[in-house]
Design an enzyme around this catalytic site. Structure first.
Site, short mmCIF file in Angstrom:
data_model
loop_
_atom_site.label_atom_id
_atom_site.label_comp_id
_atom_site.label_asym_id
_atom_site.label_seq_id
_atom_site.Cartn_x
_atom_site.Cartn_y
_atom_site.Cartn_z
N CYS A 50 -30.72 -52.34 -16.61
CA CYS A 50 -31.30 -51.19 -16.21
C CYS A 50 -32.81 -51.70 -16.36
O CYS A 50 -33.29 -52.32 -17.37
CB CYS A 50 -30.83 -50.13 -17.12
SG CYS A 50 -32.55 -48.80 -16.89
N ASP A 57 -25.91 -52.28 -16.72
CA ASP A 57 -25.32 -51.18 -15.80
C ASP A 57 -23.96 -51.67 -15.17
O ASP A 57 -23.94 -52.90 -15.05
CB ASP A 57 -26.18 -50.82 -14.73
CG ASP A 57 -27.40 -49.85 -15.45
OD1 ASP A 57 -26.81 -48.88 -16.04
OD2 ASP A 57 -28.42 -50.08 -14.87
#
Length: 151
Positions: A50, A57
């Site tokens: 992120c 992520d």
């Protein structure tokens, strides 16, 4: 290996590239460039970071393409995708960048990528990108990833 002397990663130790820009996507000749067919790669454990929090992520990527004269060599694709592990970017930018890099390298008849991102903060984001309409007559199966549903 001698059949593909230009390949530098297949069959050899190859470290994970430091970034997607440093990753080398290698190609091999399409054995039947006149045939219309679909190639699918699925990466169910794709990771990136992120850009706001630096937290990981996760996504399930599905890449479909109809080749012309070149095919992507799968180990180089794995290394390219793995190079995103320490790259910080938004889901949308990451998904589109992968598709665009493949198009630049392969020059396929058609390509699409589905990025099915797992939820963070309670909201999944699915990102889809393609080069245009698929060629007429191309068998195009569903990507097979169901939309996220909470428990």
């Amino acid at each position: 290996m001698s059949r593909y002397p230009r390949l530098r990663q297949l069959g050899r130790p190859a470290p994970l590239p430091a970034s997607p820009d440093k990753a080398v996507l290698e190609v091999v000749p399409n054995p039947d460039p006149k045939a219309l067919y679909l190639v699918r790669f699925t990466a169910p454990e794709f990771t990136t970071l992120c850009p706001m929090t630096g937290q990981p992520d996760f996504a399930h990527l599905v890449i479909d393409y109809a080749p012309r004269s070149r095919l992507v060599e799968s180990k180089s694709l794995k290394l390219f995708l793995g190079s995103f592990r320490n790259q910080a970017d938004f889901h949308e930018a990451c998904t589109v960048a992968i598709g665009q890099r493949l198009v630049k390298t392969l020059r396929p008849r058609w390509l699409r990528i589905g990025g099915y991102w797992y939820p963070r903060g309670g909201m999944p984001i699915d990102v889809f990108w393609q080069t245009g309409q698929p060629p007429k007559g191309l068998w195009l199966p569903d990507q097979g990833v169901t939309g996220y549903r909470g428990r």
